[in-house]
Enzyme design. Structure first.
Site, PDB file in Angstrom:
ATOM      1  N   ASP A 199     -42.863  58.975 -49.626  1.00 31.29           N
ATOM      2  CA  ASP A 199     -41.652  58.164 -49.506  1.00 31.29           C
ATOM      3  C   ASP A 199     -41.043  58.292 -48.117  1.00 31.29           C
ATOM      4  O   ASP A 199     -40.534  57.327 -47.552  1.00 31.29           O
ATOM      5  CB  ASP A 199     -40.609  58.592 -50.546  1.00 31.29           C
ATOM      6  CG  ASP A 199     -41.048  58.177 -51.944  1.00 31.29           C
ATOM      7  OD1 ASP A 199     -41.926  57.299 -52.042  1.00 31.29           O
ATOM      8  OD2 ASP A 199     -40.521  58.748 -52.922  1.00 31.29           O
ATOM      9  N   GLU A 209     -71.015  49.333 -66.905  1.00 35.75           N
ATOM     10  CA  GLU A 209     -69.635  49.575 -66.466  1.00 35.75           C
ATOM     11  C   GLU A 209     -68.694  49.423 -67.649  1.00 35.75           C
ATOM     12  O   GLU A 209     -68.977  48.640 -68.565  1.00 35.75           O
ATOM     13  CB  GLU A 209     -69.222  48.520 -65.424  1.00 35.75           C
ATOM     14  CG  GLU A 209     -70.030  48.516 -64.169  1.00 35.75           C
ATOM     15  CD  GLU A 209     -69.892  47.177 -63.443  1.00 35.75           C
ATOM     16  OE1 GLU A 209     -68.769  46.684 -63.267  1.00 35.75           O
ATOM     17  OE2 GLU A 209     -70.939  46.619 -63.081  1.00 35.75           O
ATOM     18  N   LYS A 269     -65.806  47.999 -69.802  1.00 29.50           N
ATOM     19  CA  LYS A 269     -65.207  46.666 -69.869  1.00 29.50           C
ATOM     20  C   LYS A 269     -63.719  46.868 -70.086  1.00 29.50           C
ATOM     21  O   LYS A 269     -63.255  47.087 -71.203  1.00 29.50           O
ATOM     22  CB  LYS A 269     -65.823  45.862 -71.014  1.00 29.50           C
ATOM     23  CG  LYS A 269     -65.299  44.444 -71.075  1.00 29.50           C
ATOM     24  CD  LYS A 269     -66.128  43.639 -72.046  1.00 29.50           C
ATOM     25  CE  LYS A 269     -65.755  42.176 -72.120  1.00 29.50           C
ATOM     26  NZ  LYS A 269     -64.374  41.842 -72.107  1.00 29.50           N
ATOM     27  N   ARG A 285     -57.818  34.130 -63.337  1.00 28.67           N
ATOM     28  CA  ARG A 285     -59.030  33.426 -63.738  1.00 28.67           C
ATOM     29  C   ARG A 285     -58.721  31.996 -64.187  1.00 28.67           C
ATOM     30  O   ARG A 285     -59.480  31.080 -63.921  1.00 28.67           O
ATOM     31  CB  ARG A 285     -59.699  34.183 -64.879  1.00 28.67           C
ATOM     32  CG  ARG A 285     -60.898  33.490 -65.441  1.00 28.67           C
ATOM     33  CD  ARG A 285     -61.580  34.363 -66.471  1.00 28.67           C
ATOM     34  NE  ARG A 285     -62.806  33.748 -66.894  1.00 28.67           N
ATOM     35  CZ  ARG A 285     -62.892  32.806 -67.813  1.00 28.67           C
ATOM     36  NH1 ARG A 285     -61.818  32.389 -68.417  1.00 28.67           N
ATOM     37  NH2 ARG A 285     -64.056  32.284 -68.131  1.00 28.67           N
ATOM     38  N   GLU A 311     -60.662  43.316 -62.574  1.00 28.81           N
ATOM     39  CA  GLU A 311     -59.734  43.263 -63.689  1.00 28.81           C
ATOM     40  C   GLU A 311     -58.429  43.922 -63.283  1.00 28.81           C
ATOM     41  O   GLU A 311     -58.421  45.011 -62.716  1.00 28.81           O
ATOM     42  CB  GLU A 311     -60.364  44.018 -64.877  1.00 28.81           C
ATOM     43  CG  GLU A 311     -59.807  43.639 -66.206  1.00 28.81           C
ATOM     44  CD  GLU A 311     -60.410  42.351 -66.778  1.00 28.81           C
ATOM     45  OE1 GLU A 311     -61.131  41.621 -66.044  1.00 28.81           O
ATOM     46  OE2 GLU A 311     -60.127  42.058 -67.951  1.00 28.81           O
ATOM     47  N   CYS A 364     -36.136  26.356-100.667  1.00 28.83           N
ATOM     48  CA  CYS A 364     -36.159  27.819-100.564  1.00 28.83           C
ATOM     49  C   CYS A 364     -35.901  28.216 -99.099  1.00 28.83           C
ATOM     50  O   CYS A 364     -36.566  27.697 -98.197  1.00 28.83           O
ATOM     51  CB  CYS A 364     -37.517  28.350-101.021  1.00 28.83           C
ATOM     52  SG  CYS A 364     -37.767  30.093-100.641  1.00 28.83           S
TER      53      CYS A 364
HETATM   54  S1  IVH Z   1     -68.515  41.082 -65.066  1.00 27.21           S
HETATM   55  C1  IVH Z   1     -70.034  36.963 -64.240  1.00 27.21           C
HETATM   56  N1  IVH Z   1     -67.649  43.547 -65.407  1.00 27.21           N
HETATM   57  O1  IVH Z   1     -64.477  40.770 -69.188  1.00 27.21           O
HETATM   58  C2  IVH Z   1     -69.671  38.313 -64.728  1.00 27.21           C
HETATM   59  N2  IVH Z   1     -66.401  41.780 -66.380  1.00 27.21           N
HETATM   60  O2  IVH Z   1     -65.156  39.023 -71.418  1.00 27.21           O
HETATM   61  C3  IVH Z   1     -68.266  38.363 -65.084  1.00 27.21           C
HETATM   62  N3  IVH Z   1     -64.363  42.484 -67.536  1.00 27.21           N
HETATM   63  O3  IVH Z   1     -63.989  37.718 -67.508  1.00 27.21           O
HETATM   64  C4  IVH Z   1     -67.691  39.576 -65.491  1.00 27.21           C
HETATM   65  N4  IVH Z   1     -64.580  44.637 -67.149  1.00 27.21           N
HETATM   66  O4  IVH Z   1     -62.472  39.692 -66.885  1.00 27.21           O
HETATM   67  C5  IVH Z   1     -67.443  42.249 -65.670  1.00 27.21           C
HETATM   68  N5  IVH Z   1     -66.978  45.742 -65.584  1.00 27.21           N
HETATM   69  C6  IVH Z   1     -66.761  44.460 -65.844  1.00 27.21           C
HETATM   70  C7  IVH Z   1     -65.648  44.014 -66.579  1.00 27.21           C
HETATM   71  C8  IVH Z   1     -65.506  42.658 -66.832  1.00 27.21           C
HETATM   72  C9  IVH Z   1     -63.819  43.709 -67.699  1.00 27.21           C
HETATM   73  C10 IVH Z   1     -63.784  41.234 -68.058  1.00 27.21           C
HETATM   74  C11 IVH Z   1     -63.789  40.080 -67.079  1.00 27.21           C
HETATM   75  C12 IVH Z   1     -64.531  38.974 -67.780  1.00 27.21           C
HETATM   76  C13 IVH Z   1     -64.352  39.364 -69.204  1.00 27.21           C
HETATM   77  C14 IVH Z   1     -65.405  38.739 -70.097  1.00 27.21           C
END
Ligand code: IVH
Length: 682
Positions: free
Chosen positions: A40, A118, A120, A141, A178, A438
């Site tokens: 800060d 990876e 999700k 998106r 994301e 009702c």
């Molecule tokens: S790859 C063309 N990797 O999941 C490939 N997506 O259900 C596109 N998401 O729209 C996505 N973690 O917003 C990818 N490690 C990851 C992800 C990921 C989250 C989301 C992403 C995508 C959605 C699809």
């Protein structure tokens, strides 16, 4: 100003370097080397220099993360390359099928170089555009082709670097990833909202999406969003320094972009399956953010390109989803909600239990039959399932855990709201309150009338409608159009401004197309699909009201139950009065022609296959819509199929479509393509 650097320009440069480094250590490496206090202090010193010497302020300075609020709406931006979504695999077999298909299409190379797995993350997809390494634009998106520009908001996200950490940045790249809200930030935010009397967010995903789309970046800045990157899009002439997904992630990391720290390079599909298991059963519970699966990607980018996309989904990646979450808790009571059609719907009040990161207190029981068939008793230990966004469900009791204090439950013989004796609907296994006046039915009916899929009147929440009913200002939908500003403003918690906005929204709703009115009226068995077919066919409310069952049966896609229900609805005296009142208030009774021609030729020349059960349209209704838009419906999937409309429990046709790489869409997308979804039809 400290004396170690008398030149403000040099000191500013040094401060920026120190702050960026601290950000990098904190957000990307997760290893802070300086204290928050020290951080800060550095930031404040930089702010002071920049205030004294505005010419030293640069747009990528860490002091410039928060910009001025925008007016009106967020601007739209078209993505450089469409932002795709992902196909799902719900078990290991489906994952193996996906991998086998990549080998069929691209040969052994598709598996030779292994896979990247990876997490999700459950958030909101965004794209960050960097020109010569400087962050210039951020977008959501949206529908995959066009998103909303949220640059200023993304600048407030600390792990979005304002400048890439590389001496040789590409000319132009879009880094995709994301944006998400960690659990602790989500809880703090909701605690704060509760204290401020504001509605809480349902889950971290909604709050991330909502926070991202604020007009005032200061609001976003307070929400503590995070970001992680997973892919890159660039124009064809831009050379990128990686050839595999794995290298792509490493490069992003070296540029200062946060990436999934748990990612795994998997040599074989068995390794992927093993990783999924560890994540699902061990890692997931330890994370401070929500995930709903593992994304598996074919590693070499050249093979990814060769595999290409099937419509909105790449063939080279798949989301391996987790099994739905199940928890065990006590059933405290069975309560009743009276719906707009009068149906008495029992639901379960549960001892609060956490499932997949959310606290669950209520769950649906569907109908009385389920309670009877499973012998569910109040006080039972029950299994509760929650899958994604759907409402939690009680699966059944654990009878072995009973201690004799459990009580059997029976459907009440009278409506819990108005005490009218209930009636049984034999073919639907449901119990109804037959009283059209009702209060519970009135409330639910009005809520439905103003809802998004009906008259779409914003500003009339559940609580607001309850207020209007309590004050005796409305009884039926037509009364909404008789509301006056001073009347509304006299209600508690209604500011003059919001009363005015509401009246504007009500006035605008008078012009809604006929199908919305029909859906809003809540005729039994008439949902959006049937309402659209009826409106298109009869064109005016008067013609429909005068139609016989036979006339209605002539509409393709509309069956006997609907025809009967529509005729008896319009024969009812209460309906007749309601319609006259609506007419007196100037509510539109016609289906605008523009709306119909919109979708009329949108599918011309397209060959379409429908498979599975669609959520609202019958097979015939969907066929009617497709043909009405110039398309042609066939039963078998082949190379000449343009796309497949997929519903629940789709079978081999879906499989064939996937094998042939034919685009698959859902009902919502079909409605959009024929110009009939809620957003296009205005
Ligand atoms: S790859 C063309 N990797 O999941 C490939 N997506 O259900 C596109 N998401 O729209 C996505 N973690 O917003 C990818 N490690 C990851 C992800 C990921 C989250 C989301 C992403 C995508 C959605 C699809």
């Amino acid at each position: 100003m400290p004396s170690d650097s008398p030149d403000p320009a040099l000191r500013a440069l040094e401060l920026r370097r120190l702050i960026e480094r601290a950000n990098y250590q904190y957000y990307i490496q997760d290893q802070p080397e300086i204290s928050d206090l020290e951080y800060d202090r550095l930031l404040r010193e930089l702010q002071e220099i920049e205030e004294a010497h505005p010419e030293l302020r640069t747009s990528d300075s860490p002091t410039q993360r928060i910009g001025a609020p925008l007016q009106g709406r967020l601007p739209k931006v078209e993505h450089l390359v469409p932002m795709l979504s992902l196909d799902n695999a719900f078990n290991d077999d489906e994952l193996r099928e996906w991998a086998a298909r990549t080998v069929r299409l691209a040969g052994e190379d598709a598996q030779r170089a292994g896979y990247t797995a990876e997490l999700k993350i459950d958030g909101s997809a965004v794209g960050l555009t960097y020109e010569r390494g400087v962050f210039v634009r951020g977008a959501t998106r949206g529908n995959g082709t066009v998103g909303e520009e949220v640059t200023l908001n993304l600048r407030t996200v600390h792990d979005v670097p304002l400048r890439l950490n590389t001496p040789n940045p590409p000319e132009l790249v879009e880094i995709r990833g994301e944006c998400y809200m960690p659990f602790d930030s989500f809880e703090q935010l909701n605690d704060q909202r509760r204290r401020d009397g504001e509605p809480v967010f349902a889950n971290p995903r909604n709050s991330a999406a909502g926070s991202l789309r604020q007009l005032d970046p200061l609001v976003t800045a307070q929400r503590r969003l995070r970001f992680f990157g997973f892919s890159v899009a660039a124009p064809p002439d831009v050379r990128l320094p990686f050839t595999t997904q794995w290298e792509l992630l490493d490069t992003l990391h070296s540029w200062g972009i946060a990436i999934d720290p748990h990612r795994r390079a998997c040599a074989t599909l068995d390794d992927v399956i093993e990783f999924v298991r560890t994540v699902e059963h061990t890692l997931r519970a330890e994370l401070n953010f929500g995930i709903d699966g593992v994304v598996v990607k074919v590693n070499p980018l050249a093979i990814q390109e060769e595999l290409g996309d099937a419509g909105r989904e790449p063939r080279w990646a798949i989301a391996r989803k987790f099994a739905p979450d199940i928890a065990v808790t006590r059933l405290l009571s069975i309560e009743i909600n009276v719906g707009r059609t009068g149906a008495l719907n029992p639901y379960a009040r549960l001892e609060p239990v956490e499932i997949g990161g959310a606290m669950v207190k209520l769950a649906t029981l569907h109908n009385e039959k389920l309670i009877r068939d499973r012998d569910l008793r109040v006080g039972d230990w029950v299994q509760v399932k929650r899958a994604g966004e759907v409402i939690p469900q009680v699966i059944g009791p654990l009878p072995e855990r009973r201690d004799g204090t459990e009580r059997e439950w029976a459907m009440p013989g009278r409506c819990p709201r108005c005490d009218t004796p209930v009636e049984r609907d034999l073919d639907q296994a449901a119990v109804y309150c037959p009283n059209v006046a009702c209060p519970a039915r009135q409330l639910e009916g009005l809520v439905h009338f103003v809802s998004r899929s009906a008259m779409d009147i914003r500003g009339l929440s559940y609580a607001r409608i309850q207020q209007l009913l309590d004050a005796g200002m409305v009884r039926d939908p037509a009364d909404i159009f008789a509301l006056r500003a001073e009347q509304v403003a006299s209600l508690e918690r209604f500011a003059d401004k919001s009363a005015e906005n509401l009246l504007d929204a009500i006035a605008a709703a008078k012009q809604q197309p006929l199908w919305r009115l029909l859906n809003g009226l809540g005729i039994r068995h008439v949902g959006t699909g049937a309402a659209q077919l009826l409106a298109r066919h009869f064109e005016t409310l008067e013609t429909l009201a005068g139609a016989t069952e036979e006339d209605i049966l002539a509409v393709r896609g509309v069956g006997g139950i609907i025809a009967h229900s529509v005729v008896s609805y319009f024969a009812n005296e209460t309906t007749k009065t309601l319609i006259e009142k609506l007419r007196a208030h100037g509510v539109n009774f016609t289906e605008p022609v523009v709306h119909r021609t919109n979708g009329r030729s949108s599918l011309s020349g397209k060959t379409v296959v429908i498979t599975g059960t669609l959520p609202t349209l019958s097979r015939t209704a969907a066929t009617e819509l497709i043909e009405g838009a110039g398309g042609h419906v066939t039963s078998g999937v082949s190379k000449s199929t343009s796309f497949v409309v997929v519903g629940a429990d789709a079978g081999s046709k879906l499989e064939t479509a996937r094998k042939l790489g034919i685009e698959t869409i859902d009902e919502a997308e079909l409605l959009r393509r024929v110009g009939l979804d809620s957003k296009n039809s205005e």
